[in-house]
Design a protein around this motif. Structure first.
Motif, mmCIF file in Angstrom:
data_model
loop_
_atom_site.group_PDB
_atom_site.id
_atom_site.type_symbol
_atom_site.label_atom_id
_atom_site.label_comp_id
_atom_site.label_asym_id
_atom_site.label_seq_id
_atom_site.Cartn_x
_atom_site.Cartn_y
_atom_site.Cartn_z
ATOM 1 N N ASN A 20 0.826 -1.210 0.000
ATOM 2 C CA ASN A 20 0.000 0.000 0.000
ATOM 3 C C ASN A 20 0.859 1.257 0.000
ATOM 4 O O ASN A 20 0.583 2.205 -0.736
ATOM 5 C CB ASN A 20 -0.948 0.014 1.208
ATOM 6 N N GLU A 21 1.893 1.258 0.824
ATOM 7 C CA GLU A 21 2.795 2.416 0.869
ATOM 8 C C GLU A 21 3.490 2.601 -0.479
ATOM 9 O O GLU A 21 3.627 3.722 -0.962
ATOM 10 C CB GLU A 21 3.810 2.247 1.994
ATOM 11 N N ARG A 22 3.923 1.482 -1.087
ATOM 12 C CA ARG A 22 4.564 1.561 -2.403
ATOM 13 C C ARG A 22 3.578 2.090 -3.440
ATOM 14 O O ARG A 22 3.908 2.969 -4.244
ATOM 15 C CB ARG A 22 5.084 0.183 -2.819
ATOM 16 N N ILE A 23 2.353 1.569 -3.407
ATOM 17 C CA ILE A 23 1.332 2.020 -4.366
ATOM 18 C C ILE A 23 1.036 3.503 -4.170
ATOM 19 O O ILE A 23 0.898 4.252 -5.140
ATOM 20 C CB ILE A 23 0.050 1.163 -4.219
ATOM 21 N N ILE A 24 0.964 3.930 -2.913
ATOM 22 C CA ILE A 24 0.714 5.351 -2.633
ATOM 23 C C ILE A 24 1.868 6.201 -3.149
ATOM 24 O O ILE A 24 1.643 7.258 -3.765
ATOM 25 C CB ILE A 24 0.491 5.566 -1.117
ATOM 26 N N ARG A 25 3.113 5.745 -2.934
ATOM 27 C CA ARG A 25 4.272 6.490 -3.451
ATOM 28 C C ARG A 25 4.222 6.571 -4.968
ATOM 29 O O ARG A 25 4.444 7.639 -5.559
ATOM 30 C CB ARG A 25 5.578 5.826 -2.995
ATOM 31 N N GLU A 26 3.930 5.429 -5.602
ATOM 32 C CA GLU A 26 3.848 5.415 -7.065
ATOM 33 C C GLU A 26 2.721 6.315 -7.558
ATOM 34 O O GLU A 26 2.880 7.021 -8.559
ATOM 35 C CB GLU A 26 3.640 3.984 -7.565
#
Length: 165
Positions: free
Chosen positions: A66-72
């Motif tokens: 989720n954090e990676r998706i939010i960053r992306e």
């Protein structure tokens, strides 16, 4: 006292026999199911703990995803906004260039129209001046050539000038 001692030892033997019989019956019928249920419970607790650990790992993985998706998504949003600004700047620049080019065309057309009207006015003025000059010359000649002697003198001057050239 001996009787109490004998009775006590008989009681002890009976209690021991009952105890051994109870142990035998418990060992035969109760211990295995109790131990099996305890082992089953232990196994289910261990499984539940393992599943909890797996669930925790999955939650951590999901959180990281989720954090990676939010960053992306933030990076993509920033890229889209940057591209939108660039497109806006390009469109505004093109509109300014088009407006400037259209303005230059209009100015050039106005200059050509002004020059054409100026040339037409100059031609009209020249025509009017020519007509006015002829009218003035005609009036002057009429006044000067009222008599025949002045007419003869003018013709004579004109002929002299013609022969000299």
């Amino acid at each position: 006292m001996e009787l109490i001692h004998q009775f006590s030892s008989g009681l002890f033997i009976i209690q021991s026999v009952i105890f051994l019989a109870l142990l035998f019956l418990l060992g035969k019928f109760a211990w295995k199911p109790i131990l099996n249920s305890i082992n089953d419970r232990e196994t289910s607790i261990v499984d539940a703990l393992n599943q909890a650990k797996l669930a925790r790992k999955e939650m951590e993985t999901l959180k990281e995803d989720n954090e990676r998706i939010i960053r992306e998504a933030k990076i993509e949003r920033d890229a889209i906004l940057k591209e939108a600004r660039e497109i806006k700047d390009r469109i505004v620049g093109e509109a300014k260039d088009a407006a400037k080019a259209e303005g230059d065309k209009m100015i050039e057309a106005a200059k050509q129209t002004i020059n054409a009207e100026k040339n037409a006015a100059m031609a009209d003025i020249k025509t009017q001046i020519g007509t006015l000059s002829v009218n003035i010359a005609e009036s002057i000649l009429k006044q000067k050539l009222d008599n025949s002697e002045a007419q003869n003198e003018l013709v004579q001057n004109y002929l002299n000038k013609s022969n000299l050239n």
